[in-house]
Design an enzyme around this catalytic site. Sequence first.
Site, PDB file in Angstrom:
ATOM      1  N   SER A  83       5.550   0.841  -1.737  1.00  0.00           N
ATOM      2  CA  SER A  83       5.736   1.454  -3.059  1.00  0.00           C
ATOM      3  C   SER A  83       7.139   2.046  -3.186  1.00  0.00           C
ATOM      4  O   SER A  83       7.806   2.326  -2.184  1.00  0.00           O
ATOM      5  CB  SER A  83       4.697   2.553  -3.273  1.00  0.00           C
ATOM      6  OG  SER A  83       3.404   2.008  -3.166  1.00  0.00           O
TER       7      SER A  83
HETATM    8  C1  LIG Z   1       1.324  -1.134  -2.617  1.00  0.00           C
HETATM    9  S1  LIG Z   1       0.779  -1.727  -1.090  1.00  0.00           S
HETATM   10  C2  LIG Z   1       1.269  -0.590   0.200  1.00  0.00           C
HETATM   11  C3  LIG Z   1       1.247   0.842  -0.124  1.00  0.00           C
HETATM   12  C4  LIG Z   1       1.690   1.761   0.991  1.00  0.00           C
HETATM   13  N1  LIG Z   1       1.484   3.077   0.472  1.00  0.00           N
HETATM   14  C5  LIG Z   1       3.167   1.587   1.298  1.00  0.00           C
HETATM   15  O1  LIG Z   1       3.980   2.069   0.522  1.00  0.00           O
HETATM   16  O2  LIG Z   1       3.504   0.962   2.307  1.00  0.00           O
HETATM   17  C6  LIG Z   1      -0.968  -1.569  -1.141  1.00  0.00           C
HETATM   18  C7  LIG Z   1      -1.677  -1.947   0.115  1.00  0.00           C
HETATM   19  O3  LIG Z   1      -3.082  -1.915  -0.092  1.00  0.00           O
HETATM   20  C8  LIG Z   1      -3.660  -2.893   0.740  1.00  0.00           C
HETATM   21  N2  LIG Z   1      -5.024  -3.147   0.276  1.00  0.00           N
HETATM   22  C9  LIG Z   1      -5.435  -3.773  -0.858  1.00  0.00           C
HETATM   23  N3  LIG Z   1      -6.783  -3.799  -0.925  1.00  0.00           N
HETATM   24  C10 LIG Z   1      -7.237  -3.162   0.194  1.00  0.00           C
HETATM   25  C11 LIG Z   1      -8.537  -2.871   0.703  1.00  0.00           C
HETATM   26  N4  LIG Z   1      -9.662  -3.247   0.068  1.00  0.00           N
HETATM   27  N5  LIG Z   1      -8.628  -2.182   1.863  1.00  0.00           N
HETATM   28  C12 LIG Z   1      -7.508  -1.813   2.533  1.00  0.00           C
HETATM   29  N6  LIG Z   1      -6.259  -2.090   2.130  1.00  0.00           N
HETATM   30  C13 LIG Z   1      -6.114  -2.744   0.962  1.00  0.00           C
HETATM   31  C14 LIG Z   1      -2.695  -4.049   0.649  1.00  0.00           C
HETATM   32  O4  LIG Z   1      -2.804  -4.950   1.720  1.00  0.00           O
HETATM   33  C15 LIG Z   1      -1.347  -3.322   0.644  1.00  0.00           C
HETATM   34  O5  LIG Z   1      -0.800  -3.205   1.921  1.00  0.00           O
END
Ligand SMILES: C[S@@+](CC[C@H](N)C(=O)[O-])C[C@H]1O[C@@H](n2cnc3c(N)ncnc32)[C@H](O)[C@@H]1O
Length: 248
Positions: A83
Amino acid sequence: MSWNRVLLFSSILFYVCIQQQFWAGSSINKNKSMVEHLQRYGIVQSKKVTEAMESVDRALFVPDGSSAYEDSPMPIGFNATISAPHMHATCLQLLEKNLQPGMHALDVGSGTGYLTACFALMVGPQGRAVGVEHIPELVAMSLKNVEKSAAAPLLKDGSLALHVGDGREGWPEFAPYDAIHVGAAAPEIPKPLIDQLKPGGRLVIPVGNIYQELKVVDKNEDGSVKVRTETSVRYVPLTSKEAQLRGY
Ligand SMILES: C[S@@+](CC[C@H](N)C(=O)[O-])C[C@H]1O[C@@H](n2cnc3c(N)ncnc32)[C@H](O)[C@@H]1O
């Protein structure tokens, strides 16, 4: 103009409008300068969030060659992103009171591990910071990132942990949580996350599909919850691993 074109243009316009970016380009080349910019724009407001963001160098969490301090989300592989700094800062500010030393924090969709590392520094060695991410390769990468960061000692002593799992189920082992952050947009607020929130606890979660809002959920002492909208946002979906890997 056909309706399809009208729809396409309006969704692009909508996306551009809500993709807030406070600065662009790579002119900022130090983590400290990035935090100063976030202060100048009024996004970082407190000493505690300043200290956490100054301690965790964002450059350790972005892919090699990316402009680490640009105010923009960046691809990290597997259809996921890290993000933007202003979103990390916004969520840290919203959760600050629930990230006091000794408290328990859950980071759902922990991705690169950046925010989990900030949580860990804020709750300290007597607290717990738990990240849950459903892509095993991202968890492996996030562990390597944290090991290089100021939060490494907390990973070693076990107060910071990063797990592979479906974050929609939360992480019951260390519940109830004072703070829960979700880094991906859910179609609706998952019940297990509300159940795992402590009375007095706060959940910050993007909700929606194309149009998304950052919701702040406060649990009252009697177990009821109050939900308010902070702002419009744009996140990748909170979904199944299979849906994410095939591009949603
Ligand atoms: C915007 S990204 C990463 C956000 C993190 N705060 C960062 O800045 O590195 C959102 C993350 O949510 C994960 N994600 C999506 N659905 C998910 C789920 N059901 N359980 C766990 N992780 C999930 C994705 O793989 C992704 O890495």
